[in-house]
Scaffold this motif. Sequence first.
Motif, PDB file in Angstrom:
ATOM      1  N   ILE A 144       0.916  -1.049   0.100  1.00  0.00           N
ATOM      2  CA  ILE A 144      -0.010  -0.074   0.189  1.00  0.00           C
ATOM      3  C   ILE A 144       0.957   1.376   0.056  1.00  0.00           C
ATOM      4  O   ILE A 144       0.746   2.177  -0.789  1.00  0.00           O
ATOM      5  N   TYR A 145       2.101   1.246   0.801  1.00  0.00           N
ATOM      6  CA  TYR A 145       2.824   2.525   0.952  1.00  0.00           C
ATOM      7  C   TYR A 145       3.543   2.564  -0.439  1.00  0.00           C
ATOM      8  O   TYR A 145       3.749   3.704  -1.001  1.00  0.00           O
ATOM      9  N   ALA A 168       2.095   6.090  -7.210  1.00  0.00           N
ATOM     10  CA  ALA A 168       1.074   6.657  -8.019  1.00  0.00           C
ATOM     11  C   ALA A 168       1.360   8.320  -7.986  1.00  0.00           C
ATOM     12  O   ALA A 168       0.773   9.014  -8.836  1.00  0.00           O
ATOM     13  N   LYS A 169       2.080   8.960  -7.216  1.00  0.00           N
ATOM     14  CA  LYS A 169       2.503  10.160  -7.178  1.00  0.00           C
ATOM     15  C   LYS A 169       3.924  10.618  -7.822  1.00  0.00           C
ATOM     16  O   LYS A 169       4.425  11.765  -7.530  1.00  0.00           O
ATOM     17  N   ALA A 207       3.411  13.534   2.938  1.00  0.00           N
ATOM     18  CA  ALA A 207       1.909  13.585   2.599  1.00  0.00           C
ATOM     19  C   ALA A 207       1.183  12.434   2.145  1.00  0.00           C
ATOM     20  O   ALA A 207       0.106  12.213   2.399  1.00  0.00           O
ATOM     21  N   VAL A 208       1.807  11.523   1.576  1.00  0.00           N
ATOM     22  CA  VAL A 208       1.263  10.312   0.761  1.00  0.00           C
ATOM     23  C   VAL A 208       0.982   9.498   1.903  1.00  0.00           C
ATOM     24  O   VAL A 208       0.076   8.810   2.128  1.00  0.00           O
ATOM     25  N   ASN A 253     -10.313   3.402  -1.843  1.00  0.00           N
ATOM     26  CA  ASN A 253     -10.099   4.769  -0.787  1.00  0.00           C
ATOM     27  C   ASN A 253      -9.867   5.899  -1.765  1.00  0.00           C
ATOM     28  O   ASN A 253      -9.260   6.652  -0.905  1.00  0.00           O
ATOM     29  N   GLY A 254      -9.777   5.895  -3.090  1.00  0.00           N
ATOM     30  CA  GLY A 254      -9.427   6.976  -3.978  1.00  0.00           C
ATOM     31  C   GLY A 254      -7.968   7.543  -3.682  1.00  0.00           C
ATOM     32  O   GLY A 254      -7.624   8.852  -3.735  1.00  0.00           O
ATOM     33  N   LEU A 255      -6.884   6.758  -3.350  1.00  0.00           N
ATOM     34  CA  LEU A 255      -5.518   7.063  -3.072  1.00  0.00           C
ATOM     35  C   LEU A 255      -4.854   6.774  -4.344  1.00  0.00           C
ATOM     36  O   LEU A 255      -3.425   7.325  -4.403  1.00  0.00           O
ATOM     37  N   ILE A 256      -5.146   5.983  -5.324  1.00  0.00           N
ATOM     38  CA  ILE A 256      -4.408   5.989  -6.436  1.00  0.00           C
ATOM     39  C   ILE A 256      -5.649   6.211  -7.712  1.00  0.00           C
ATOM     40  O   ILE A 256      -6.621   6.067  -7.491  1.00  0.00           O
TER      41      ILE A 256
END
Length: 309
Positions: free
Chosen positions: A61-62, A68-69, A266-267, A306-309
């Motif tokens: 996940i990390y 993705a960023k 931030a990520v 969860n909209g993180l990627i």
Amino acid sequence: MRRSLIIRTTAVAATAALALTACGGGGGSPLSSGSGGSAAPSSTIIVGSANFTENSILAEIYAQALQAKGITVEKKLSIGSREAYYPGLQDGSIDLIPEYTGVLLQYIDKTAKETSADDVYAALQKALPANLTVTDKSAAEDKDAVVVTKETATKYNATSIADLAPNCGQLTFGGPPEFQTRPDGIPGLKNTYNCTFKDYKSLDAGGPLTIAALKNGDIQAADIFTTDPSITQDGFVALADPKNNFAAQNVVPLINKAKATPAVTAVLNAVSAKLTTDELINLNATAAGPTKPAVDVVAKDWLTKNGLI
């Protein structure tokens, strides 16, 4: 464990069948391969994990959230217990790993007495060596627990470790080798509850060996993480810990301070903001489910949801 894996908290073990396969890593240590222990370029984050499924999912996940960023990531998963991977954080051969606040604090400071989530986190921030830091802790918590079968709980009328303590001398305990010496492991149970087990069987970190041994009666009590789906699925009883032998174990990113740039922080904070204990249980249950998806797939699905990627 997950964990002292020293922690551990828990570390999860209970992600059963995957614990030694998806997370176990055959062959040499990931720290001894590839980079040969050398630090990564300043623009690269080397993400490691312990050798149990939950921790590998969190590491994925990390890693995927950072990628993705646009952040360059390398992965060294399934390294082993904290005793195996912590030196890699200190020498720079890994930069980031999912950790558990209570067991990490006790690993660094064996005299630590803090037990509440906020107190443990504050003490951990002060105890870390100068080259390491933690970003925001999550609400997700995975603690070691003394787990017994329903039959054992009924036989001794035990709902807590304190209830079981007078009968510990009749029972064989099972868990990972390191649980025998960790401050909140066998020594902690003896000091806190006057619970001394008849024998100890070195198994795995709440994985399939431990689950099978508890089910077939080879052991009568076990160290299993509270987010392990086998507790519900197999009808086990996680005994309460009224004297807080196991401190708060919130999931937290542990990172090389030089790599904790504002963008990286931030990520990681965004991930921590979404993680809850129920989410951990669901992640573990998914990984241990009928199709046994790979940890990177489980992680990607969670990040997308969860909209993180």
